[in-house]
Enzyme design. Structure first.
Site, PDB file in Angstrom:
ATOM      1  N   GLU A 103       7.350  -4.011   0.162  1.00 39.13           N
ATOM      2  CA  GLU A 103       6.684  -3.087   1.077  1.00 39.13           C
ATOM      3  C   GLU A 103       7.593  -2.703   2.235  1.00 39.13           C
ATOM      4  OE1 GLU A 103       2.838  -4.724   2.043  1.00 39.13           O
ATOM      5  OE2 GLU A 103       2.496  -5.283  -0.046  1.00 39.13           O
ATOM      6  N   CYS A 127       5.528 -19.767   7.625  1.00 38.13           N
ATOM      7  CA  CYS A 127       4.794 -19.658   8.891  1.00 38.13           C
ATOM      8  C   CYS A 127       3.314 -19.404   8.599  1.00 38.13           C
ATOM      9  CB  CYS A 127       5.393 -18.526   9.737  1.00 38.13           C
ATOM     10  SG  CYS A 127       7.177 -18.704   9.933  1.00 38.13           S
ATOM     11  N   GLY A 172       9.801 -11.268   4.381  1.00 35.39           N
ATOM     12  CA  GLY A 172      10.960 -12.135   4.193  1.00 35.39           C
ATOM     13  C   GLY A 172      11.706 -12.487   5.455  1.00 35.39           C
ATOM     14  N   LEU A 227       9.989 -16.578  18.487  1.00 36.14           N
ATOM     15  CA  LEU A 227       9.839 -17.890  19.115  1.00 36.14           C
ATOM     16  C   LEU A 227       8.462 -18.478  18.787  1.00 36.14           C
ATOM     17  CD1 LEU A 227      12.080 -19.200  20.657  1.00 36.14           C
ATOM     18  CD2 LEU A 227      11.108 -18.317  22.777  1.00 36.14           C
TER      19      LEU A 227
END
Ligand code: SAH
Length: 368
Positions: A103, A127, A172, A227
């Site tokens: 995408e 994550c 990614g 972060l």
């Protein structure tokens, strides 16, 4: 390399011209015993004119085009679905050779048209707040599959539109696919036959592969670091894989060592998750962490996706967080979510079937 072999025993053209780097193109031209400048001509057709057929290359002789077409093709993506958001963001879903999809998102703003590009199908990292992260890694994209996103997006522009910025913030982790990223940036920035972009218009975003930052510096692009947390415990629970590779301290010292040119600064991204990392103490710790680094901070209110345990903070909490950081003299911006209704916003890219995505979107919009 097999794809560079001009000999073609099966009679089927086997060389993908888009898969060749400059060196590979030089070798192909050499195999034909053509003058060296032919390589530049062919590359210009591929990237500057976005040719999809060798017979379009009219500055090659007819015989040369026939010879080239007998061994090579330009297999541009054939299937591209476009999802348009009510805010005019467009998500392009491209089908790759092996049937996987990738995408890319076109984001129009007042003065800009940004293209958000993917570097992997799925993601190496895990994550918890990112839909792509929940897919696992299907595979790395090749340089020509990264370029395909840019070429297809350009093909689909409306008249008068021009892409002004490219951000590697799609699916990614770009620094986990460093060779392909580097080669794609070479093709984007090459002035003689590539797209001739200034590296200043390109931003590479990383979740924090600290050791690779030194390899990004020579590319001259902008760097954004996600972060997202202000203590190692918090970061380990939100971004376990990357925090296992580099702790906050390691990451921030790599940022301090980053050889920033005098007029440039790093960007820190910080996803705001309600009740998790959006408290006044988090804001204060954030300002301490980045102290002494020439930077700006982009706050990204969480974009929801089906099955996610996280919530987007209230507008009031977002502004309060921003105010604390700003009070310390830092440049801090809230990145307004774009394309949420087509699952095209940060962290929403991934393999959801359209019917599932449709249902989930209705639920999300109902809750917001
Ligand atoms: N892997 C790279 C680039 C892809 S993500 C990186 O982590 O930087 C691009 C940005 O979107 C990152 O800053 C990431 O933290 C943020 N992001 C991921 N999921 C999100 C979500 N659901 N809502 C808002 N931002 C998200």
């Amino acid at each position: 390399m097999r794809h560079e072999t001009a000999a073609c025993p099966t009679g089927i053209p086997s060389t993908n011209l888009l898969a060749l780097d400059e060196e590979g193109m030089n070798r192909l031209v050499q195999q034909f015993a053509w003058p060296r400048y032919r390589a530049g001509q062919i590359l210009r057709w591929l990237y500057q004119r976005r040719a999809n057929d060798i017979y379009q290359m009219t500055d090659l002789g007819q015989g040369e085009r026939t010879a080239l077409a007998s061994v090579a093709t330009i297999p541009r993506a054939t299937d591209c679905r476009v999802y348009c958001s009510i805010d005019h963001t467009r998500k392009l879903v491209l089908t790759l050779n092996d049937g996987l999809t990738v995408e890319t998102v076109l984001i129009p703003e007042e003065e800009r048209l940004t293209l958000c590009v993917s570097t992997q199908v799925g993601c190496t990292l895990d994550c918890g707040f990112c839909l792509t992260g929940t897919m696992g890694l299907k595979r790395n994209l090749k340089p020509h599959e990264i370029m395909e996103q840019v070429l297809t997006a350009q093909d689909r522009l409306e008249s008068g539109e021009r892409i002004t910025n490219i951000v590697f913030m799609g699916m990614g982790e770009p620094l986990a696919n460093m060779d392909a990223l580097t080669e794609a940036i070479r093709r984007l920035t090459n002035k003689s036959w590539g797209l001739g972009w200034s590296p200043r218009r390109i931003t590479v975003s990383t979740a924090g592969l600290a050791a690779r930052l030194k390899d990004v510096a020579p590319l001259g692009v902008n760097v954004a670091i996600s972060l997202n947390a202000t203590t190692d415990d918090q970061r380990a629970s939100l971004m376990p894989a990357v925090n296992g590779i580099a702790s906050l301290r390691t990451l921030l010292s790599a940022c301090r060592r980053y050889p920033l040119p005098p007029t440039r600064r790093l960007t820190f991204e910080y996803v705001l998750l309600a009740g998790v990392n959006d408290q006044p103490d988090d804001a204060r710790r954030l300002t301490k962490l980045v102290r002494g680094i020439r930077c700006k901070i982009n706050l990204i209110p969480f974009n929801e996706f089906p099955g996610s345990p996280f919530r987007r903070p209230s507008e009031c909490d977002i502004l309060a967080f921003q105010a604390i950081v700003r009070q310390k003299g830092l440049d801090v911006f809230v990145r307004r979510s774009r394309g949420r209704d087509v699952l095209g916003a940060c962290g929403q890219l991934g393999n959801l079937s359209p019917s599932y995505a449709g249902r989930a979107l209705t639920q999300i919009e109902a809750r917001c």
